[in-house]
Design an enzyme around this catalytic site. Structure first.
Site, PDB file in Angstrom:
ATOM      1  N   ASP A 212      -4.630 -38.294  35.780  1.00 43.00           N
ATOM      2  CA  ASP A 212      -3.914 -38.609  34.421  1.00 43.00           C
ATOM      3  C   ASP A 212      -3.830 -37.918  34.208  1.00 43.00           C
ATOM      4  O   ASP A 212      -4.790 -36.083  34.321  1.00 43.00           O
ATOM      5  CB  ASP A 212      -5.701 -39.503  34.182  1.00 43.00           C
ATOM      6  CG  ASP A 212      -5.847 -40.248  33.411  1.00 43.00           C
ATOM      7  OD1 ASP A 212      -5.742 -40.711  33.229  1.00 43.00           O
ATOM      8  OD2 ASP A 212      -5.272 -39.081  31.862  1.00 43.00           O
ATOM      9  N   ILE A 213      -3.076 -37.061  32.482  1.00 44.10           N
ATOM     10  CA  ILE A 213      -2.518 -36.247  32.239  1.00 44.10           C
ATOM     11  C   ILE A 213      -3.458 -36.017  31.152  1.00 44.10           C
ATOM     12  O   ILE A 213      -3.591 -34.491  30.727  1.00 44.10           O
ATOM     13  CB  ILE A 213      -1.371 -37.256  31.539  1.00 44.10           C
ATOM     14  CG1 ILE A 213      -1.042 -35.823  30.583  1.00 44.10           C
ATOM     15  CG2 ILE A 213      -1.520 -37.763  30.278  1.00 44.10           C
ATOM     16  CD1 ILE A 213       0.832 -35.423  30.981  1.00 44.10           C
TER      17      ILE A 213
ATOM     18  N   ASN B  80      -8.870 -51.473  33.250  1.00 41.59           N
ATOM     19  CA  ASN B  80      -9.139 -51.926  31.780  1.00 41.59           C
ATOM     20  C   ASN B  80      -7.899 -53.104  31.733  1.00 41.59           C
ATOM     21  O   ASN B  80      -6.719 -53.027  32.066  1.00 41.59           O
ATOM     22  CB  ASN B  80      -8.225 -50.904  31.119  1.00 41.59           C
ATOM     23  CG  ASN B  80      -9.616 -49.884  30.965  1.00 41.59           C
ATOM     24  OD1 ASN B  80     -10.834 -50.227  31.249  1.00 41.59           O
ATOM     25  ND2 ASN B  80      -9.492 -48.885  30.072  1.00 41.59           N
TER      26      ASN B  80
ATOM     27  N   HIS C 121      -9.113 -51.398  25.935  1.00 42.49           N
ATOM     28  CA  HIS C 121      -8.893 -50.365  25.903  1.00 42.49           C
ATOM     29  C   HIS C 121      -8.007 -50.355  26.713  1.00 42.49           C
ATOM     30  O   HIS C 121      -7.272 -49.069  27.359  1.00 42.49           O
ATOM     31  CB  HIS C 121      -9.873 -49.362  26.126  1.00 42.49           C
ATOM     32  CG  HIS C 121     -11.406 -49.742  24.917  1.00 42.49           C
ATOM     33  ND1 HIS C 121     -11.142 -49.363  24.264  1.00 42.49           N
ATOM     34  CD2 HIS C 121     -12.814 -50.657  25.866  1.00 42.49           C
ATOM     35  CE1 HIS C 121     -12.447 -49.394  23.524  1.00 42.49           C
ATOM     36  NE2 HIS C 121     -13.559 -50.749  24.362  1.00 42.49           N
ATOM     37  N   GLN C 122      -6.891 -51.293  27.112  1.00 43.70           N
ATOM     38  CA  GLN C 122      -6.071 -51.229  28.221  1.00 43.70           C
ATOM     39  C   GLN C 122      -4.784 -50.156  27.240  1.00 43.70           C
ATOM     40  O   GLN C 122      -4.325 -51.072  26.087  1.00 43.70           O
ATOM     41  CB  GLN C 122      -4.998 -52.320  28.719  1.00 43.70           C
ATOM     42  CG  GLN C 122      -4.209 -51.918  29.761  1.00 43.70           C
ATOM     43  CD  GLN C 122      -3.813 -52.790  30.560  1.00 43.70           C
ATOM     44  OE1 GLN C 122      -3.976 -53.968  30.444  1.00 43.70           O
ATOM     45  NE2 GLN C 122      -2.400 -52.696  31.583  1.00 43.70           N
TER      46      GLN C 122
ATOM     47  N   HIS D 168      -3.563 -50.161  36.340  1.00 43.06           N
ATOM     48  CA  HIS D 168      -4.145 -48.987  36.850  1.00 43.06           C
ATOM     49  C   HIS D 168      -5.344 -49.246  37.080  1.00 43.06           C
ATOM     50  O   HIS D 168      -6.385 -50.058  36.618  1.00 43.06           O
ATOM     51  CB  HIS D 168      -3.317 -47.920  36.390  1.00 43.06           C
ATOM     52  CG  HIS D 168      -3.796 -48.246  34.560  1.00 43.06           C
ATOM     53  ND1 HIS D 168      -2.930 -48.938  33.730  1.00 43.06           N
ATOM     54  CD2 HIS D 168      -4.881 -47.253  34.168  1.00 43.06           C
ATOM     55  CE1 HIS D 168      -3.430 -48.609  32.623  1.00 43.06           C
ATOM     56  NE2 HIS D 168      -4.940 -48.743  32.724  1.00 43.06           N
ATOM     57  N   PHE D 169      -5.940 -48.827  37.801  1.00 43.48           N
ATOM     58  CA  PHE D 169      -7.814 -48.153  38.659  1.00 43.48           C
ATOM     59  C   PHE D 169      -7.219 -47.070  37.773  1.00 43.48           C
ATOM     60  O   PHE D 169      -6.830 -46.219  38.449  1.00 43.48           O
ATOM     61  CB  PHE D 169      -7.388 -49.136  39.404  1.00 43.48           C
ATOM     62  CG  PHE D 169      -8.004 -50.308  40.222  1.00 43.48           C
ATOM     63  CD1 PHE D 169      -6.324 -50.703  39.961  1.00 43.48           C
ATOM     64  CD2 PHE D 169      -8.543 -51.220  39.854  1.00 43.48           C
ATOM     65  CE1 PHE D 169      -6.554 -51.742  40.378  1.00 43.48           C
ATOM     66  CE2 PHE D 169      -8.448 -52.138  40.529  1.00 43.48           C
ATOM     67  CZ  PHE D 169      -7.084 -52.499  41.001  1.00 43.48           C
ATOM     68  N   HIS D 170      -8.539 -46.373  37.321  1.00 38.87           N
ATOM     69  CA  HIS D 170      -9.100 -45.190  37.264  1.00 38.87           C
ATOM     70  C   HIS D 170     -10.104 -44.932  38.277  1.00 38.87           C
ATOM     71  O   HIS D 170     -10.991 -45.302  37.620  1.00 38.87           O
ATOM     72  CB  HIS D 170     -10.228 -44.982  35.511  1.00 38.87           C
ATOM     73  CG  HIS D 170      -8.822 -45.282  35.027  1.00 38.87           C
ATOM     74  ND1 HIS D 170      -8.225 -44.227  33.603  1.00 38.87           N
ATOM     75  CD2 HIS D 170      -8.768 -46.131  34.181  1.00 38.87           C
ATOM     76  CE1 HIS D 170      -7.453 -44.479  32.972  1.00 38.87           C
ATOM     77  NE2 HIS D 170      -7.905 -46.250  32.825  1.00 38.87           N
TER      78      HIS D 170
HETATM   79  P1  5GP Z   1      -5.915 -47.174  30.385  1.00 34.33           P
HETATM   80  O1  5GP Z   1      -6.317 -47.071  28.950  1.00 34.33           O
HETATM   81  O2  5GP Z   1      -4.748 -48.143  29.778  1.00 34.33           O
HETATM   82  O3  5GP Z   1      -6.613 -47.488  30.371  1.00 34.33           O
HETATM   83  O4  5GP Z   1      -5.865 -45.733  29.992  1.00 34.33           O
HETATM   84  C1  5GP Z   1      -4.125 -45.113  30.408  1.00 34.33           C
HETATM   85  C2  5GP Z   1      -4.477 -43.652  30.829  1.00 34.33           C
HETATM   86  O5  5GP Z   1      -3.142 -43.237  31.254  1.00 34.33           O
HETATM   87  C3  5GP Z   1      -5.293 -43.194  30.123  1.00 34.33           C
HETATM   88  O6  5GP Z   1      -6.174 -42.341  30.911  1.00 34.33           O
HETATM   89  C4  5GP Z   1      -4.604 -41.652  29.573  1.00 34.33           C
HETATM   90  O7  5GP Z   1      -4.420 -40.128  30.380  1.00 34.33           O
HETATM   91  C5  5GP Z   1      -2.968 -41.967  31.455  1.00 34.33           C
HETATM   92  N1  5GP Z   1      -1.944 -41.696  30.633  1.00 34.33           N
HETATM   93  C6  5GP Z   1      -1.273 -42.261  29.672  1.00 34.33           C
HETATM   94  N2  5GP Z   1      -0.251 -41.368  29.345  1.00 34.33           N
HETATM   95  C7  5GP Z   1       0.718 -40.980  30.831  1.00 34.33           C
HETATM   96  C8  5GP Z   1       1.496 -40.247  31.520  1.00 34.33           C
HETATM   97  O8  5GP Z   1       2.255 -39.445  30.982  1.00 34.33           O
HETATM   98  N3  5GP Z   1       1.440 -39.499  32.806  1.00 34.33           N
HETATM   99  C9  5GP Z   1      -0.145 -39.272  33.388  1.00 34.33           C
HETATM  100  N4  5GP Z   1      -0.360 -38.521  34.573  1.00 34.33           N
HETATM  101  N5  5GP Z   1      -1.307 -40.568  33.011  1.00 34.33           N
HETATM  102  C10 5GP Z   1      -0.163 -40.916  31.277  1.00 34.33           C
END
Ligand code: 5GP
Length: 136
Positions: free
Chosen positions: A30-31, A86, A92-93, A99-101
């Site tokens: 994650d970035i 999410n 909070h998506q 995607h799975f964190h």
């Molecule tokens: P969500 O809130 O949709 O469950 O999480 C999306 C995740 O994607 C966030 O934790 C965010 O930091 C990550 N993310 C968003 N843009 C990028 C990107 O360009 N590269 C990477 N590696 N992660 C990203």
């Protein structure tokens, strides 16, 4: 489905720190990590939310999740972790590609989880379970 940043990562149009790839699944850091080793595991199939994902793509991700989690734990030294998934803006998506964190936990870090429980009366539970079953 709209073009997302994750689709661009799959296509190598933008860079990512990729840790795993096969025909159906990609995993990368994650970035903006909540903790060291915070990794995202995604299906290559372009579904926005988990309920829209095919069973085959879900199975492919499910097969990989324990393996990536184990590698993240070994690399970071963490013993505990959350898997967070999410779906939709109320949940909070931010990126509309399933995607799975995988979030290693070592004491205090950036993931806060509220768990405000509600009461569920037995007759309500029976009705609700019946309704859910009827949609399976
Ligand atoms: P969500 O809130 O949709 O469950 O999480 C999306 C995740 O994607 C966030 O934790 C965010 O930091 C990550 N993310 C968003 N843009 C990028 C990107 O360009 N590269 C990477 N590696 N992660 C990203």
């Amino acid at each position: 489905m709209a073009e997302t940043i994750f689709k661009k990562i799959i296509a190598r149009e933008i860079p990512a720190d990729i840790v795993y790839e096969d025909d159906d699944v990609l995993a990368f850091l994650d970035i903006n990590p909540l903790s060291k080793g915070h990794t995202l595991v995604i299906p290559k199939e372009p579904a926005e939310t988990l309920d829209q994902l095919s069973a085959d793509a879900a199975a492919a991700v499910g097969r990989v999740l324990p393996r990536v989690a184990k590698a993240v734990l070994r690399a970071t030294g963490a013993k505990d972790f959350n898997v967070l998934q999410n779906n939709g803006t109320a949940a909070h998506q931010a990126v509309l590609h399933v995607h799975f964190h995988i979030i290693p936990r070592a004491g205090k870090d950036g993931l806060g989880i509220g768990w405000p429980t509600q009461r569920l009366e037995p007759h309500e539970a029976k009705l609700l379970a019946q309704q859910i079953k009827s949609h399976l």
